[in-house]
Design an enzyme around this catalytic site. Structure first.
Site: not given
Ligand code: ASP
Length: 314
Positions: A180, A208-210
């Site tokens: 990210t 999938r969504v974070g």
């Molecule tokens: N926060 C991001 C997600 O869960 C991943 C990351 O920050 O590396 O999609």
């Protein structure tokens, strides 16, 4: 005079000095510096915090080393699904996209959602149709194919698990690495803005969504308190409403940005095993960064003369 400031991150996780070659470390540092400079140049000219965080994020999205845009990780199906969001502290205007494919710079599409629609978050097919209507630059799968990410995906493809980024093959067994990118800024007029963009987790399940495209979880900006961009294990950052949590601690408890961030990252997130970190800037242009992981790719520059690029914990 209150300073102008920009801070950026390129992801947090188990980043070990012992596993980084000097050339690779230099490439990461150069990429982080280029993003800081891209945003700071605009702030110096009197540009808005929003334009500065977009410029910094585009610079990181275009760099294959970071898990966003060009360097996005592979999904379980072998494609790239990207998420991004941004927020303006003056009026809480916000835009976000989730699960988009082929969009060269998802943060630019998020900006169009903010500017051109009455909505905050567009996802999947709807977001793709909107991307075509806006005419944002699109790319074929070859653009997003990087050997490094492909090897990461191959290492876990058949395992049934999805993993966070910034892993080497040997670390993937433990599987807790983040990617990210993001930026926060304060401009000469005291306006704050935040932006976050990601390819998500390697081998992630279709759809999938974070936290990254979710306003309040991965991104937040309010001129009265702070602008925040997060990186970490998205499911836990969603549960912690991490970015908004820092704002709320400042607003309701009267904490400084640094104190509020410490409570959220080293307290609330640690309590639920939410590995990762965040960057922030407050109304006075003070920058804070916190992470509970081994390292976080990060950098900042402020007109008070302070600034640095860093990767590891102290
Ligand atoms: N926060 C991001 C997600 O869960 C991943 C990351 O920050 O590396 O999609």
């Amino acid at each position: 005079m209150i300073p102008i400031s920009i801070a950026i991150h390129g992801g947090a996780g188990t980043i070990l000095r012992s596993e980084m070659s000097p050339d690779r470390e230099r490439a990461y540092r150069d990429g982080l510096q280029a993003a800081v400079d891209a945003g700071y140049r605009l702030l110096e000219k009197g540009g808005s915090a929003m334009d500065a965080v977009i410029a910094a994020t585009v610079s990181l999205e275009d760099n294959p080393l970071f898990n966003a845009g060009k360097g996005s990780v592979f999904t379980h199906e072998g494609s790239h699904e990207m998420d991004a969001s941004l927020m303006r502290g003056d009026d809480l205007a916000a835009g976000a996209v989730a699960g988009v494919r082929g969009v060269r710079n998802p943060i630019l599409l998020a900006r169009e959602v903010m500017l051109q629609t009455p909505h905050v978050l567009l996802s999947g097919e709807g977001a793709m149709a909107f991307a075509k209507a806006c005419g944002v630059p699109m790319e074929g799968p070859a653009y997003f194919h990087t050997d490094f990410r492909y090897q990461q995906w191959q290492a876990v493809k058949d395992s049934g698990i999805s993993v966070l980024d910034h892993s080497t093959a040997s670390q993937l067994q433990g599987a807790n690495k983040m990617g990210t990118v993001g930026a926060v800024a304060r401009d000469i007029h005291g306006r704050l803005a935040a932006a976050t963009s990601t390819g998500g987790m390697t081998n992630k399940q279709f759809g999938r969504v974070g936290d990254s495209p979710v306003i309040g979880a991965g991104t937040w900006a309010d001129n009265n308190t702070c602008a925040i961009s997060c990186t970490g294990h998205g499911e836990l950052f969603l549960k912690a409403v991490a970015a908004y949590d820092v704002h709320a601690r400042m607003l309701y408890k009267g904490l400084s940005l640094e104190e509020a961030m410490r409570e959220t990252v080293m307290g609330k997130l640690v309590d639920i095993s939410g590995e990762g970190g965040m960057i922030g800037v407050d109304a006075k242009g003070r920058v804070s960064m916190a992470f509970n992981s081994e390292g976080m790719y990060r950098g900042f520059r402020s007109s008070d003369g302070s600034g640095h690029i860093a990767i590891y914990g102290s």
